[in-house]
Design a protein around this motif. Structure first.
Motif, PDB file in Angstrom:
ATOM      1  N   TRP A 198       0.833  -1.215   0.000  1.00  0.00           N
ATOM      2  CA  TRP A 198       0.000   0.000   0.000  1.00  0.00           C
ATOM      3  C   TRP A 198       0.864   1.259   0.000  1.00  0.00           C
ATOM      4  O   TRP A 198       0.612   2.204  -0.756  1.00  0.00           O
ATOM      5  CB  TRP A 198      -0.922  -0.034   1.225  1.00  0.00           C
TER       6      TRP A 198
ATOM      7  N   GLN B 195       2.740   2.631  -3.235  1.00  0.00           N
ATOM      8  CA  GLN B 195       2.044   3.437  -4.239  1.00  0.00           C
ATOM      9  C   GLN B 195       2.687   4.819  -4.366  1.00  0.00           C
ATOM     10  O   GLN B 195       2.608   5.441  -5.432  1.00  0.00           O
ATOM     11  CB  GLN B 195       0.572   3.625  -3.846  1.00  0.00           C
TER      12      GLN B 195
ATOM     13  N   ASP C  24     -10.884  -3.089  -0.063  1.00  0.00           N
ATOM     14  CA  ASP C  24      -9.651  -2.466  -0.528  1.00  0.00           C
ATOM     15  C   ASP C  24      -8.893  -3.450  -1.412  1.00  0.00           C
ATOM     16  O   ASP C  24      -8.578  -4.562  -0.974  1.00  0.00           O
ATOM     17  CB  ASP C  24      -8.790  -2.067   0.669  1.00  0.00           C
TER      18      ASP C  24
ATOM     19  N   ILE D 178      -5.763  -3.568  -2.595  1.00  0.00           N
ATOM     20  CA  ILE D 178      -4.385  -3.935  -2.243  1.00  0.00           C
ATOM     21  C   ILE D 178      -4.376  -4.925  -1.091  1.00  0.00           C
ATOM     22  O   ILE D 178      -3.664  -5.949  -1.123  1.00  0.00           O
ATOM     23  CB  ILE D 178      -3.557  -2.684  -1.910  1.00  0.00           C
TER      24      ILE D 178
END
Length: 338
Positions: free
Chosen positions: A101, A104, A143, A145
């Protein structure tokens, strides 16, 4: 009839979560940290323990993510990996998802190194659960990810209320050294020297989670500056600093010198092991206490290395279920002193 012991697992979990919350707020997470402590926060140990125990407190977990998004450049990823390898502290699957996460952000690509040690993806399971293991449901889309790593949760929504640490707080001396000298191993060695009378490379390596050769070479470089002293005793070289020569780093009122060093990775490791054993099901109170004593005695060298054994008197006299009660009192006394 054998009396029932106190719920050691539930109470120590509660103490641990209160401490974790307090440390995150000291680092800049939105909240109230209470009185100013006289010890330093270990950022890497805090991230690791939150990957496990933050799963039972979704708000804490997401506040950690919020802080990391804006401040993860201050985390020493190599040291985090070193601690993880030494104690298996935290949840590897959760840590991998967090690293993915964070990656990114272009400025946080260093976190991709954590994903190289990713465990095999397990069957999908909720990220959050209650302390007793019951699942915590979520609303809305999952989510992507976290789902990729087998962890089901709602989409991460940052509140963007976290701030960088307050440089005037003694508790964030580790972060302050990194902001001056960079996120590197020598900050940990200097932090240790500032908070101890003297030490040799081997003990500093054990306490900071680096290889002895790395510590030895860096301390030799430190000594060349004249700001770090050294002396030889037998075959061992000891290093120390004169605190008054480093007072330019002090921007707090209390403590008057430098704050206390606590070996948080080892303390968290001990508590995690004992919580796991005490939470085991299908054990009689007496058998559980016996197993806890066995694990506690196995962990005594860890407490010795962390200079925390004196905080635990439970191993001396108490037997049977009384051991569980005494150990809980020891933990409560330790946390009250913090």
């Amino acid at each position: 009839m054998t009396p029932s012991p106190p719920n050691f697992s539930a109470r120590t979990r509660e103490l641990l979560l209160e401490l974790v919350w307090r440390q995150w707020t000291l680092l800049g997470v939105a909240g109230h940290s209470g009185r100013e402590p006289n010890w330093t926060v270990d950022v890497e140990a805090l991230v690791l323990i939150t990957t496990a125990y933050g799963r039972s407190d979704p708000r804490l977990f997401d506040e950690m993510l919020d802080w990391l998004w804006g401040n993860a450049q201050w985390v020493n990823v190599q040291r985090l990996r070193n601690i993880r390898k030494r104690f298996s502290l935290g949840d590897a699957q959760v840590l991998t998802a967090i690293a993915d996460w964070l990656s990114q952000r272009a400025t946080l690509k260093k976190w991709a190194a954590v994903m190289k040690e990713a465990p095999p993806v397990q069957a999908p399971a909720p990220l959050f659960h209650l302390a007793d293991g019951r699942e915590i449901a979520w609303q809305g889309e999952e989510d992507p990810i976290f789902a990729k790593h087998g962890l089901m949760r709602g989409a991460v929504e940052r509140r963007e209320m976290s701030r960088p640490p307050n440089p005037r707080a003694a508790a964030v001396l580790q972060w302050k050294l990194r902001s001056v000298f960079g996120v590197q191993a020598r900050c940990e060695f200097l932090l240790w020297l500032l908070t101890h009378e003297r030490g040799n490379p081997a003990e500093i390596a054990r306490a900071t989670y680096y290889f002895p050769r790395t510590v030895e070479e860096t301390l030799r470089e430190f000594a060349a500056s004249g700001l770090v002293r050294s002396s030889v005793s037998g075959r061992t070289i000891f290093y120390w600093v004169r605190p008054e020569e480093w007072l330019f780093l002090r921007s707090w009122e209390e403590p008057r010198g430098f704050p206390r060093w606590i070996d948080w990775p080892r303390l968290f490791h001990v508590q995690d092991r004992l919580i796991t054993v005490s939470g085991a099901k299908e054990m009689s109170p007496l058998l559980r206490a016996s197993e806890m004593r066995r694990v506690f005695e196995e962990l005594l060298p860890v407490l010795d290395m962390a200079d925390l054994r004196t905080a635990f008197a439970a191993s001396r006299d108490d037997r049977g279920v009384e051991f569980t009660e005494a150990l809980l009192k020891d933990f409560e006394g330790l946390y009250e002193s913090l």
